[in-house]
Write an enzyme that holds these catalytic residues in place. Structure first.
Site, PDB file in Angstrom:
ATOM      1  N   GLY A 143       0.830  -1.210   0.000  1.00 48.23           N
ATOM      2  CA  GLY A 143       0.000   0.000   0.000  1.00 48.23           C
ATOM      3  C   GLY A 143       0.860   1.253   0.000  1.00 48.23           C
ATOM      4  O   GLY A 143       1.380   1.644   1.057  1.00 48.23           O
TER       5      GLY A 143
ATOM      6  N   THR B  28       0.253   4.035  -2.937  1.00 51.26           N
ATOM      7  CA  THR B  28      -0.431   5.126  -3.645  1.00 51.26           C
ATOM      8  C   THR B  28      -1.604   5.689  -2.832  1.00 51.26           C
ATOM      9  O   THR B  28      -2.350   4.939  -2.200  1.00 51.26           O
ATOM     10  CB  THR B  28      -0.952   4.617  -5.019  1.00 51.26           C
ATOM     11  OG1 THR B  28       0.133   3.969  -5.687  1.00 51.26           O
ATOM     12  CG2 THR B  28      -1.467   5.752  -5.878  1.00 51.26           C
TER      13      THR B  28
ATOM     14  N   THR C 192       1.620  10.157  -7.784  1.00 51.58           N
ATOM     15  CA  THR C 192       3.025   9.763  -7.916  1.00 51.58           C
ATOM     16  C   THR C 192       3.939  10.525  -6.961  1.00 51.58           C
ATOM     17  O   THR C 192       5.077  10.137  -6.749  1.00 51.58           O
ATOM     18  CB  THR C 192       3.479   9.998  -9.374  1.00 51.58           C
ATOM     19  OG1 THR C 192       2.452   9.549 -10.258  1.00 51.58           O
ATOM     20  CG2 THR C 192       4.733   9.231  -9.692  1.00 51.58           C
TER      21      THR C 192
ATOM     22  N   GLU D 235      10.650  -4.673  -8.700  1.00 54.86           N
ATOM     23  CA  GLU D 235       9.304  -4.621  -9.262  1.00 54.86           C
ATOM     24  C   GLU D 235       9.359  -4.240 -10.743  1.00 54.86           C
ATOM     25  O   GLU D 235       8.737  -4.875 -11.591  1.00 54.86           O
ATOM     26  CB  GLU D 235       8.476  -3.601  -8.484  1.00 54.86           C
ATOM     27  CG  GLU D 235       7.036  -3.521  -8.925  1.00 54.86           C
ATOM     28  CD  GLU D 235       6.315  -2.315  -8.334  1.00 54.86           C
ATOM     29  OE1 GLU D 235       6.830  -1.187  -8.468  1.00 54.86           O
ATOM     30  OE2 GLU D 235       5.240  -2.496  -7.747  1.00 54.86           O
TER      31      GLU D 235
HETATM   32  C1  LIG Z   1      -4.695  -1.688 -11.779  1.00 56.24           C
HETATM   33  C2  LIG Z   1      -3.780  -0.904 -10.883  1.00 56.24           C
HETATM   34  C3  LIG Z   1      -3.148  -1.566  -9.840  1.00 56.24           C
HETATM   35  C4  LIG Z   1      -2.330  -0.843  -8.954  1.00 56.24           C
HETATM   36  N1  LIG Z   1      -1.781  -1.478  -7.863  1.00 56.24           N
HETATM   37  C5  LIG Z   1      -1.128  -0.742  -6.913  1.00 56.24           C
HETATM   38  C6  LIG Z   1      -0.702  -1.354  -5.693  1.00 56.24           C
HETATM   39  O1  LIG Z   1      -0.870  -2.554  -5.476  1.00 56.24           O
HETATM   40  N2  LIG Z   1      -0.104  -0.557  -4.751  1.00 56.24           N
HETATM   41  C7  LIG Z   1       0.085   0.771  -4.935  1.00 56.24           C
HETATM   42  O2  LIG Z   1       0.631   1.425  -4.046  1.00 56.24           O
HETATM   43  N3  LIG Z   1      -0.314   1.388  -6.099  1.00 56.24           N
HETATM   44  C8  LIG Z   1      -0.916   0.664  -7.077  1.00 56.24           C
HETATM   45  N4  LIG Z   1      -1.345   1.255  -8.245  1.00 56.24           N
HETATM   46  C9  LIG Z   1      -1.149   2.689  -8.414  1.00 56.24           C
HETATM   47  C10 LIG Z   1      -0.139   3.029  -9.497  1.00 56.24           C
HETATM   48  O3  LIG Z   1       1.168   2.781  -9.019  1.00 56.24           O
HETATM   49  C11 LIG Z   1      -0.390   4.495  -9.874  1.00 56.24           C
HETATM   50  O4  LIG Z   1      -1.633   4.547 -10.552  1.00 56.24           O
HETATM   51  C12 LIG Z   1       0.701   5.050 -10.739  1.00 56.24           C
HETATM   52  O5  LIG Z   1       1.899   5.134 -10.010  1.00 56.24           O
HETATM   53  C13 LIG Z   1       0.334   6.451 -11.235  1.00 56.24           C
HETATM   54  O6  LIG Z   1      -0.107   7.231 -10.151  1.00 56.24           O
HETATM   55  P1  LIG Z   1      -1.491   8.013 -10.260  1.00 56.24           P
HETATM   56  O7  LIG Z   1      -2.525   7.067 -10.731  1.00 56.24           O
HETATM   57  O8  LIG Z   1      -1.757   8.705  -8.970  1.00 56.24           O
HETATM   58  O9  LIG Z   1      -1.231   9.068 -11.391  1.00 56.24           O
HETATM   59  P2  LIG Z   1      -0.779  10.609 -11.230  1.00 56.24           P
HETATM   60  O10 LIG Z   1       0.377  10.735 -10.303  1.00 56.24           O
HETATM   61  O11 LIG Z   1      -2.013  11.409 -10.944  1.00 56.24           O
HETATM   62  O12 LIG Z   1      -0.292  10.896 -12.713  1.00 56.24           O
HETATM   63  C14 LIG Z   1      -1.208  10.787 -13.832  1.00 56.24           C
HETATM   64  C15 LIG Z   1      -0.400  10.878 -15.103  1.00 56.24           C
HETATM   65  O13 LIG Z   1       0.189  12.174 -15.189  1.00 56.24           O
HETATM   66  C16 LIG Z   1       1.485  12.086 -15.714  1.00 56.24           C
HETATM   67  N5  LIG Z   1       2.407  12.759 -14.764  1.00 56.24           N
HETATM   68  C17 LIG Z   1       2.291  12.892 -13.412  1.00 56.24           C
HETATM   69  N6  LIG Z   1       3.310  13.620 -12.928  1.00 56.24           N
HETATM   70  C18 LIG Z   1       4.077  13.981 -13.984  1.00 56.24           C
HETATM   71  C19 LIG Z   1       5.273  14.728 -14.133  1.00 56.24           C
HETATM   72  N7  LIG Z   1       5.888  15.290 -13.080  1.00 56.24           N
HETATM   73  N8  LIG Z   1       5.800  14.882 -15.374  1.00 56.24           N
HETATM   74  C20 LIG Z   1       5.184  14.322 -16.448  1.00 56.24           C
HETATM   75  N9  LIG Z   1       4.059  13.592 -16.363  1.00 56.24           N
HETATM   76  C21 LIG Z   1       3.512  13.423 -15.148  1.00 56.24           C
HETATM   77  C22 LIG Z   1       1.813  10.610 -15.942  1.00 56.24           C
HETATM   78  O14 LIG Z   1       1.655  10.308 -17.308  1.00 56.24           O
HETATM   79  C23 LIG Z   1       0.782   9.877 -15.149  1.00 56.24           C
HETATM   80  O15 LIG Z   1       0.385   8.675 -15.786  1.00 56.24           O
HETATM   81  C24 LIG Z   1      -2.122   0.542  -9.166  1.00 56.24           C
HETATM   82  C25 LIG Z   1      -2.739   1.184 -10.261  1.00 56.24           C
HETATM   83  C26 LIG Z   1      -3.569   0.472 -11.097  1.00 56.24           C
HETATM   84  C27 LIG Z   1      -4.250   1.216 -12.228  1.00 56.24           C
END
Ligand SMILES: Cc1cc2nc3c(=O)[nH]c(=O)nc-3n(C[C@H](O)[C@H](O)[C@H](O)COP(=O)(O)OP(=O)(O)OC[C@H]3O[C@@H](n4cnc5c(N)ncnc54)[C@H](O)[C@@H]3O)c2cc1C
Length: 387
Positions: free
Chosen positions: A123, A125, A131, A245
């Protein structure tokens, strides 16, 4: 598709392929259609010892390296399955192995190796920080021999099919630390005790058959001895695990890539339109050849990342690049496979639309391609920091 040199992992591949023949495309298709968990498949992998590959022999595992673990993940995807159902155990294990205390390892690892416990969840995110992990708002406050957890997580996978979760939480407020990466800690959460006792789980239906959830913590109590390593250094431990990972996900994408290439190559030789096989047209051949070249190139970077990781050498650059290249290559292969199956690519019984959805995830999770480009720009090329 074969590379020219003998494959040092051929025996492993043969054993995995033999296991996977009991779980043909129809099995995975049915599980996907029902949005179910491939319980029988994961059980079979566990019983055969594959899920304990990274656990040292002294704790009941087979003591293999990331290289071999990556072959396991690749083969599952190459045989038509989806490692996403079980890959968490591979890299979460590494966190416990590298940073857990001897008593934590003795408590959990033999039971995980036997298949009595699953450590499939991590856990990290959160909904409001994404991110930007150092801004997480979930807190762990020490109260005597316990920590009280409050906050929220999102997209946390395999909670309903895991007994344990590794949780990242802030133990010192952001305003009180010198560097934003300090003041976070990781804990083992026993999900069997936590769910319903301070932790609530809300499943998130999504595009892939990937069991993932929102988690809410309201005064969840966990024993202080469940802290992994030192308080305040959890972010560094999580980063350590991310190289494993990323490399494993690269191997999964490579498995997907070969699956798509094999499938489409067979089809375009057989499908006759305008009086000849469609694969005779260079407009059809070239995207397939291009995707194959990209998969082979990504594979080289994957082996490099594995080699460095197993030699305990820094591999952040290679792990990130392998993940980037492999996710891109598998996506190109998926597109070519779908395109040249024409309308049939959309039919569930061909399994292409399922694998297409599955492999698309890896452009976004566990790290987006943009964040990898940003890592390479800043940390490898020394370009100015942008955030
Ligand atoms: C099916 C699934 C399973 C998952 N499983 C896990 C899990 O088990 N544990 C866990 O902790 N997380 C998990 N995640 C979360 C996953 O790691 C995040 O979705 C991923 O890291 C992106 O974070 P976010 O969704 O908050 O996107 P955001 O941080 O909101 O970013 C959205 C998009 O904006 C762009 N972006 C953001 N910041 C920048 C920047 N500075 N410069 C350029 N582009 C940028 C990127 O293209 C990114 O894709 C899972 C996600 C999914 C969809």
């Amino acid at each position: 598709m074969q590379t020219s040199r003998p494959d040092p992992h051929q025996d492993m591949r043969d054993a995995l392929r033999a296991l996977c023949t009991d779980f043909p495309d129809a099995y995975h298709r049915d599980v996907d259609a029902r949005r179910a968990y491939p319980e029988a498949f994961v059980d079979a992998l566990t019983k055969a010892g594959w899920m304990a590959a990274l656990i040292p022999q002294e704790y009941g595992g087979s003591g293999l390296g990331l290289t071999e673990a990556s072959v396991i993940m690749e083969e599952i995807n190459r045989c038509g399955g989806n490692s996403g159902a079980c890959h968490g155990q591979m890299y979460n294990m590494g966190t416990l192995l590298r940073h857990g205390s001897e008593s934590q390892k003795k408590q959990y690892l033999p039971a995980i190796a036997r298949g009595d416990l699953r450590l499939q969840s991590m856990g990290v995110t959160e909904p409001t920080t994404g991110t930007d992990t150092t801004r997480i708002k979930t807190t762990a406050v020490r109260k005597g021999d316990r920590y009280l957890i409050n906050g929220q997580k999102v997209w946390i996978s395999r909670i309903q099919h895991s007994d344990l979760m590794i949780l990242l939480a802030r133990t010192t407020p952001l305003a009180e630390v010198r560097r934003k990466s300090e003041g976070m800690s990781i804990f083992i959460v026993d999900l069997r005790d936590a769910v319903g006792n301070g932790m609530t789980v809300r499943p998130i239906p999504n595009m892939v058959n990937h069991e993932t959830n929102e988690l809410f913590f309201e005064n969840l109590e966990i024993p202080a001895e469940n802290l992994i390593g030192e308080e305040g250094t959890g972010f560094r431990y999580i980063l350590d695990g991310l190289n494993a990972e990323r490399t494993l996900i690269a191997a999964e994408c490579i498995g997907d890539g070969y699956w798509f290439i094999d499938k489409v190559s067979r089809y375009v030789k057989e499908r006759v339109v305008f009086g000849r096989p469609i694969g005779q047209n260079q407009g059809v051949q070239f995207p397939i050849a291009e995707a194959y070249i990209e998969i082979e190139a990504a594979n080289l970077m994957r082996w490099k990342a594995c080699e460095l990781f197993d030699a305990h050498l820094p591999c952040g650059e290679q792990a990130n690049m392998a993940k980037y290249l492999a996710a891109k290559a598998s996506w190109e292969a998926a597109n070519a496979c779908l395109q040249f199956h024409g309308g049939f690519g959309f039919a569930c019984e061909y399994d292409i639309e399922r694998k297409f959805r599955e492999t698309r995830l890896y452009q976004v999770a566990p790290i987006s391609t943009n964040l990898i480009l940003s890592y390479v720009a800043e940390h490898v090329l020394g370009l100015p920091r942008s955030f």
